[in-house]
Write a protein that holds these residues in place. Sequence first.
Motif, PDB file in Angstrom:
ATOM      1  N   ASP A   1       0.826  -1.210   0.000  1.00 54.36           N
ATOM      2  CA  ASP A   1       0.000   0.000   0.000  1.00 54.36           C
ATOM      3  C   ASP A   1       0.859   1.257   0.000  1.00 54.36           C
ATOM      4  N   THR A   2       1.736   1.356   0.997  1.00 52.90           N
ATOM      5  CA  THR A   2       2.497   2.594   1.149  1.00 52.90           C
ATOM      6  C   THR A   2       3.519   2.765   0.024  1.00 52.90           C
ATOM      7  N   VAL A   3       4.111   1.673  -0.423  1.00 47.74           N
ATOM      8  CA  VAL A   3       5.104   1.784  -1.496  1.00 47.74           C
ATOM      9  C   VAL A   3       4.441   2.240  -2.790  1.00 47.74           C
ATOM     10  N   PHE A   4       3.373   1.568  -3.189  1.00 46.14           N
ATOM     11  CA  PHE A   4       2.716   1.956  -4.436  1.00 46.14           C
ATOM     12  C   PHE A   4       2.160   3.377  -4.335  1.00 46.14           C
ATOM     13  N   ALA A   5       1.587   3.718  -3.189  1.00 45.29           N
ATOM     14  CA  ALA A   5       1.028   5.070  -3.026  1.00 45.29           C
ATOM     15  C   ALA A   5       2.148   6.107  -3.139  1.00 45.29           C
ATOM     16  N   ALA A   6       3.291   5.812  -2.533  1.00 45.76           N
ATOM     17  CA  ALA A   6       4.411   6.754  -2.597  1.00 45.76           C
ATOM     18  C   ALA A   6       4.870   6.936  -4.042  1.00 45.76           C
ATOM     19  N   LEU A   7       4.863   5.847  -4.801  1.00 47.17           N
ATOM     20  CA  LEU A   7       5.360   5.908  -6.174  1.00 47.17           C
ATOM     21  C   LEU A   7       4.349   6.530  -7.135  1.00 47.17           C
ATOM     22  N   ALA A   8       3.134   6.730  -6.679  1.00 49.71           N
ATOM     23  CA  ALA A   8       2.079   7.237  -7.564  1.00 49.71           C
ATOM     24  C   ALA A   8       2.223   8.730  -7.852  1.00 49.71           C
ATOM     25  N   ASP A   9       3.066   9.403  -7.100  1.00 55.98           N
ATOM     26  CA  ASP A   9       3.201  10.857  -7.296  1.00 55.98           C
ATOM     27  C   ASP A   9       4.470  11.179  -8.093  1.00 55.98           C
ATOM     28  N   PRO A  10       4.327  11.958  -9.157  1.00 55.39           N
ATOM     29  CA  PRO A  10       5.467  12.242 -10.033  1.00 55.39           C
ATOM     30  C   PRO A  10       6.589  13.003  -9.331  1.00 55.39           C
ATOM     31  N   THR A  11       6.221  13.894  -8.413  1.00 60.39           N
ATOM     32  CA  THR A  11       7.255  14.612  -7.667  1.00 60.39           C
ATOM     33  C   THR A  11       8.101  13.628  -6.868  1.00 60.39           C
ATOM     34  N   ARG A  12       7.429  12.690  -6.222  1.00 59.04           N
ATOM     35  CA  ARG A  12       8.175  11.729  -5.410  1.00 59.04           C
ATOM     36  C   ARG A  12       9.020  10.813  -6.280  1.00 59.04           C
ATOM     37  N   ARG A  13       8.516  10.411  -7.432  1.00 62.12           N
ATOM     38  CA  ARG A  13       9.352   9.579  -8.314  1.00 62.12           C
ATOM     39  C   ARG A  13      10.561  10.369  -8.783  1.00 62.12           C
ATOM     40  N   ALA A  14      10.365  11.646  -9.070  1.00 64.67           N
ATOM     41  CA  ALA A  14      11.495  12.471  -9.502  1.00 64.67           C
ATOM     42  C   ALA A  14      12.532  12.564  -8.393  1.00 64.67           C
ATOM     43  N   ILE A  15      12.068  12.699  -7.165  1.00 71.64           N
ATOM     44  CA  ILE A  15      13.003  12.763  -6.032  1.00 71.64           C
ATOM     45  C   ILE A  15      13.830  11.481  -5.957  1.00 71.64           C
ATOM     46  N   LEU A  16      13.147  10.344  -6.072  1.00 72.76           N
ATOM     47  CA  LEU A  16      13.873   9.066  -6.017  1.00 72.76           C
ATOM     48  C   LEU A  16      14.924   9.000  -7.128  1.00 72.76           C
ATOM     49  N   THR A  17      14.544   9.475  -8.291  1.00 73.13           N
ATOM     50  CA  THR A  17      15.480   9.460  -9.417  1.00 73.13           C
ATOM     51  C   THR A  17      16.701  10.318  -9.117  1.00 73.13           C
ATOM     52  N   MET A  18      16.443  11.490  -8.515  1.00 67.86           N
ATOM     53  CA  MET A  18      17.563  12.355  -8.151  1.00 67.86           C
ATOM     54  C   MET A  18      18.486  11.654  -7.163  1.00 67.86           C
ATOM     55  N   LEU A  19      17.874  10.901  -6.251  1.00 62.66           N
ATOM     56  CA  LEU A  19      18.672  10.253  -5.210  1.00 62.66           C
ATOM     57  C   LEU A  19      19.460   9.061  -5.747  1.00 62.66           C
ATOM     58  N   LEU A  20      19.168   8.662  -6.964  1.00 64.62           N
ATOM     59  CA  LEU A  20      19.998   7.618  -7.586  1.00 64.62           C
ATOM     60  C   LEU A  20      21.429   8.109  -7.726  1.00 64.62           C
ATOM     61  N   GLU A  21      21.557   9.412  -7.987  1.00 65.04           N
ATOM     62  CA  GLU A  21      22.874   9.994  -8.199  1.00 65.04           C
ATOM     63  C   GLU A  21      23.683   9.989  -6.911  1.00 65.04           C
ATOM     64  N   ASP A  22      23.032  10.478  -5.859  1.00 63.82           N
ATOM     65  CA  ASP A  22      23.774  10.639  -4.614  1.00 63.82           C
ATOM     66  C   ASP A  22      22.822  11.015  -3.492  1.00 63.82           C
ATOM     67  N   ASP A  23      23.274  10.866  -2.263  1.00 64.01           N
ATOM     68  CA  ASP A  23      22.508  11.346  -1.128  1.00 64.01           C
ATOM     69  C   ASP A  23      22.388  12.855  -1.228  1.00 64.01           C
ATOM     70  N   MET A  24      21.291  13.399  -0.690  1.00 60.74           N
ATOM     71  CA  MET A  24      21.074  14.841  -0.803  1.00 60.74           C
ATOM     72  C   MET A  24      20.442  15.393   0.468  1.00 60.74           C
ATOM     73  N   ALA A  25      20.719  16.672   0.733  1.00 59.60           N
ATOM     74  CA  ALA A  25      20.060  17.362   1.829  1.00 59.60           C
ATOM     75  C   ALA A  25      18.665  17.798   1.371  1.00 59.60           C
ATOM     76  N   VAL A  26      17.769  17.967   2.317  1.00 59.38           N
ATOM     77  CA  VAL A  26      16.382  18.319   2.013  1.00 59.38           C
ATOM     78  C   VAL A  26      16.312  19.565   1.141  1.00 59.38           C
ATOM     79  N   THR A  27      17.052  20.588   1.501  1.00 59.41           N
ATOM     80  CA  THR A  27      17.025  21.835   0.743  1.00 59.41           C
ATOM     81  C   THR A  27      17.453  21.616  -0.704  1.00 59.41           C
ATOM     82  N   ASP A  28      18.460  20.774  -0.888  1.00 58.69           N
ATOM     83  CA  ASP A  28      18.935  20.512  -2.245  1.00 58.69           C
ATOM     84  C   ASP A  28      17.929  19.695  -3.038  1.00 58.69           C
ATOM     85  N   VAL A  29      17.255  18.782  -2.355  1.00 57.92           N
ATOM     86  CA  VAL A  29      16.202  18.020  -3.029  1.00 57.92           C
ATOM     87  C   VAL A  29      15.137  18.985  -3.542  1.00 57.92           C
TER      88      VAL A  29
END
Lengths: 115, 115
Positions: free
Chosen positions: B10-38
Motif C-alpha cells: 500500500d504505502t510503497v505503491f502510493a508513494a510511487l504514484a506521485d510524479p514529484t516523489r518519483r522524480a526525487i527518487l530518481t535524483m537520489l539515484l545519483e547521490d545522497d542529498m540534503a532536504v534543501t537541495d532536493v
Amino acid sequence: MAPRPRPSLDTVFAALADPTRRAILTMLLEDDMAVTDVAEPFEMSLAAISKHLTILAGAGLITQEKRGRVKWCKLEPDAMKGASVWMQGFGQFEPVNLDAFERFLGTELGLGSEE
Amino acid sequence: MAPRPRPSLDTVFAALADPTRRAILTMLLEDDMAVTDVAEPFEMSLAAISKHLTILAGAGLITQEKRGRVKWCKLEPDAMKGASVWMQGFGQFEPVNLDAFERFLGTELGLGSEE
DNA sequence: TGCATATTCAACCAAACGGTTGACGATTGC
DNA sequence: GCAATCGTCAACCGTTTGGTTGAATATGCA
C-alpha cells in the motif's frame, strides 16, 4: 475501441496502491470474470467495485467487454511493464522469486495476517 | 540496527504514484542529498517537499539522517523489492531493459515531452 | 551574543478518494 | 409483457492528499 492510451506511471501506481484493486487483479490471474462475480468476495457494494474496476481500466490494467448484459473483465498485465521497468532501474531484484510471489498472493487475498 | 518495519505494498505503491516523489527518487539515484537541495529544482515550497520526503521515508523508500542542521536523504531501493516481485508475478517483463529505463529517467525529470 | 540557515510544525484550503444509497437503462428468460 | 438480473449513474458523505503560509525549533558561524 481506439488503441488504449498509454497508461501513465501515475495511474498505474495509484491503481496498485489500493488493496482491493490488487486483490481484484490477483483474482483475474485465474480467469476473466463478470463484474458481479468480481464483487462477490468483497464486503462492499457492487457500485464500489464498479468504481474500482473503472480505475483499473483507466490505468490499462484491465479491459472490459460487454457481452449481453454481462461485462467481462480481463487482466492486461502488459500495463505493468512500464512501472516494472521503472522500478527495476533502482536495483536488480532477484530474478523473479515465484515462491515469494505465492506468499504475496496469500496475504493479498487476506488468507494471512498483515503482520 | 533495528530492522525497519517491512514497508507495505500500500504505502510503497502510493508513494510511487506521485510524479514529484518519483522524480526525487530518481535524483537520489545519483547521490545522497540534503532536504534543501532536493527541493531546489521544484516549483513548490520546501515544506511541501519535506512532506513528500516524509511519505517516501514512511514507505521505506528513503532513509533520513540528520548530521548537524542538515538532514541527508538516502535512497533505499530494497524497499521496492516487494512491489517489484508482486508485479513480476503478473508476467515476465523483459529482463531489465536499461535503454528503456534511461528514457524513463528523461521523461521523469521533465527533460523530454510527455508524449 | 546574535544572526543566518535548515527543517519541521500547525493551521488552513480545495480537490480527490473510497465508500454509501437509490434510481435508472439494458438485457435476459419465463 | 413482466420480472429479475447486470451494471452504472448521481448525489452525498467523511477522510485523505497535496499544496500553501507563517511561526517555531535547531544548528552553525562570525
